[in-house]
Enzyme design. Sequence first.
Site, PDB file in Angstrom:
ATOM      1  N   ILE A  13      28.547  46.586   9.746  1.00  0.00           N
ATOM      2  CA  ILE A  13      28.713  45.184  10.124  1.00  0.00           C
ATOM      3  C   ILE A  13      29.448  44.494   8.996  1.00  0.00           C
ATOM      4  O   ILE A  13      28.896  44.269   7.940  1.00  0.00           O
ATOM      5  CB  ILE A  13      27.360  44.510  10.371  1.00  0.00           C
ATOM      6  CG1 ILE A  13      26.795  45.042  11.681  1.00  0.00           C
ATOM      7  CG2 ILE A  13      27.514  42.988  10.423  1.00  0.00           C
ATOM      8  CD1 ILE A  13      26.140  44.035  12.562  1.00  0.00           C
ATOM      9  N   HIS A  14      30.718  44.203   9.174  1.00  0.00           N
ATOM     10  CA  HIS A  14      31.453  43.556   8.104  1.00  0.00           C
ATOM     11  C   HIS A  14      31.642  42.073   8.396  1.00  0.00           C
ATOM     12  O   HIS A  14      31.154  41.553   9.392  1.00  0.00           O
ATOM     13  CB  HIS A  14      32.760  44.278   7.801  1.00  0.00           C
ATOM     14  CG  HIS A  14      33.579  44.599   8.990  1.00  0.00           C
ATOM     15  ND1 HIS A  14      34.695  43.915   9.312  1.00  0.00           N
ATOM     16  CD2 HIS A  14      33.398  45.525   9.960  1.00  0.00           C
ATOM     17  CE1 HIS A  14      35.202  44.414  10.415  1.00  0.00           C
ATOM     18  NE2 HIS A  14      34.432  45.385  10.826  1.00  0.00           N
ATOM     19  N   ALA A  15      32.369  41.387   7.509  1.00  0.00           N
ATOM     20  CA  ALA A  15      32.357  39.924   7.523  1.00  0.00           C
ATOM     21  C   ALA A  15      32.859  39.312   8.840  1.00  0.00           C
ATOM     22  O   ALA A  15      32.253  38.385   9.348  1.00  0.00           O
ATOM     23  CB  ALA A  15      33.167  39.398   6.347  1.00  0.00           C
ATOM     24  N   ALA A  18      30.345  39.706  11.663  1.00  0.00           N
ATOM     25  CA  ALA A  18      29.132  38.984  11.267  1.00  0.00           C
ATOM     26  C   ALA A  18      29.364  37.495  11.477  1.00  0.00           C
ATOM     27  O   ALA A  18      28.491  36.771  11.971  1.00  0.00           O
ATOM     28  CB  ALA A  18      28.778  39.275   9.809  1.00  0.00           C
TER      29      ALA A  18
ATOM     30  N   TYR B 122      32.059  48.514   0.946  1.00  0.00           N
ATOM     31  CA  TYR B 122      32.544  47.280   1.567  1.00  0.00           C
ATOM     32  C   TYR B 122      31.599  46.119   1.262  1.00  0.00           C
ATOM     33  O   TYR B 122      32.020  45.035   0.867  1.00  0.00           O
ATOM     34  CB  TYR B 122      32.680  47.464   3.086  1.00  0.00           C
ATOM     35  CG  TYR B 122      33.011  46.158   3.768  1.00  0.00           C
ATOM     36  CD1 TYR B 122      34.326  45.708   3.813  1.00  0.00           C
ATOM     37  CD2 TYR B 122      32.013  45.352   4.296  1.00  0.00           C
ATOM     38  CE1 TYR B 122      34.627  44.490   4.383  1.00  0.00           C
ATOM     39  CE2 TYR B 122      32.298  44.136   4.867  1.00  0.00           C
ATOM     40  CZ  TYR B 122      33.606  43.707   4.911  1.00  0.00           C
ATOM     41  OH  TYR B 122      33.902  42.502   5.463  1.00  0.00           O
TER      42      TYR B 122
END
Lengths: 91, 571
Positions: A13-15, A18, B122
């Site tokens: 789940i990246h920015a 999200a 990340y």
Amino acid sequence: MQKTFKIVDEDGIHARPATGLVNTATKFTTTECYAEANGKKVTLKSILGVLSLGLEQGDTMSLITEGEQEAEALAKLQEVMISEGLGEVHE
Amino acid sequence: MNKISGIAASAGIAIARAFILVHPDYSVQKEQVEDTGAELKKLDEALEQSRTEVEAIKARTLQELGEKKAEIFESHLLILSDPEFINPVKDLISKDSINASYALNEIATQFVGMFENMKSAYLQERAADMRDVTKRILKHLLGITQASAADINEEVIVIAEDLTPSDTAQLNRKYVKGFTTNIGGRTSHSAIMARSLEIPAVVGTKDVLSQVANGDLVIVDGLTGDVFINPSEEMVAQYRTKQQEYDVQIAEWKKLRDEPTLTQDKTQVELAANIGTPADVEGVLENGGEAVGLYRTEFLYMGRDKLPSEDVQYNAYKTVLEKMDGKPVVVRTLDIGGDKELPYLEMPKEMNPFLGFRAIRLCLDRQDIFRVQLRALLRASAHGNLRIMFPMIATLGEFRQAKEVLLEEKAKLTAEGTVVSDNIQLGIMVEIPSTAVLADQFAKEVDFFSIGTNDLIQYTMAADRMNERVSYLYQPYNPSILRLVNMVIQAAHHEGKWVGMCGEMAGDQTAIPLLLGLGLDEFSMSASSILPARSLISKLTMSDMKTLAKESLTKSTAEEVVELVKATLDK
């Protein structure tokens, strides 16, 4: 209401996704929205909360909604999960 | 005059006065306050001012750099309104009766720590976002008014310790002619932003900051990595000329972006790019790349603590194939060993790692690893124009064995009902002299060759390219290398196969005329070399280059070859 997803995106789940989830959850002011993974439950109305789950590809995450518009909120959140290529419904 | 050398991070030349961007002192002190209501109000105001600023930066980034780069500021806005962040700060102010800046810093530090301890690289990087946002709020809380990047309103060269994403996004292209920083590398955030903004930049200069004063005249040469402080008038004039020449050249190169690569007499070759990650594809397309000539898959395996799964690999390969939209993509199977190690494989140390257990040798031995990669590649093949190439092939037996493993996995996938392309070309890298010498036999069985010059040169000259004492033997123009390249191309063309080259030599302006004349079909290089190469090729005539190449094969030293190329190009 609750629905479980398997994370398929290689970055977890990246920015960007999200941000999508948080923006969507925040629209439902009368509904509590949570994400639960690995025994930790956070509010979906916080980007730091969602990122703090540290989700990676292959992990499962449950979205939980409680309150007036719980069904609609869950449907919208599922839409974000799918359209962002983030996760798929885990049976 | 003072000369400092750093890393050339973004091409071009800039000449202007120095603007020193010093980051203010954000340190905070714990103070007991009586009126916590006033502190809460200060916090709300600081948050509001920060939001207004970020909105403005976001809008400007969106306009100048596009949606992708602006996304980062969208998440900064969310952090500024995040109840999980702001509420604990407010609680701390009220509960402990302390000042807002201290409370903010306490809570922010916890989040920074949380990100830094995350498993995923990340998410670890998100600590930088958290620091960036915190500094912005602190700036307002502490009433810091020191000049920031946003205040620049005349032509300058920005000099800084480092530039944060916000700093770089705030740089006004109209005024900021270039920048140079003490820290950073070619792939650091600020370097990438500089290239998108097309601002010349030199990073990693170590101590430029201590040697420049505000208003000093500075030359930044983003082509060589040199920075000159208070240069002589003569020097400035020289660089002005260099700058004009470069600007003319850039304009000329850009015109060629969507053009085919043709010589004067209309011979067409293909210019491809070498990439390491799916994100690199953007640069390939921006620079007019016609293909990916070498996708180095080892980055998928490096920087992790375990082997990447089939799905992780599948997604990466699929992304590259989709982004290239039908243009050829040559993927090299895992090339590990030598100077590239995978700690989690726990390989024993070797006396001669470059002559050791690496690349295809390792893959044929560790088929558990190899088969996962091949399956991922085969599944991805349905999404574009995939070509697979095996590295370090020394014998036909190795190629046959690798091909057999590939066909086995393909049969399994087909039996499972998975769609696999029927049009996957299968090639090898030619980097060992035995393979070059036997190219006529290999050419009957492979679909293409790609000559890996870095290794071919080191094996032909028996000189470790990591060893500085023998680095003089790294001689791309040595006639021995040219003869081997010639043998490979002749053998391939005899069987109707194509030959590419991936390695420094393919993008080298001195080597290109020779390789063109020898009949090379595809040149694969770093993306930034593509347009210069296309420009050069468009000025050359194939028939002349054939004569040049033929004559070069009769020379006895590298120096003679270079002289010959120069004499031919100057004609």
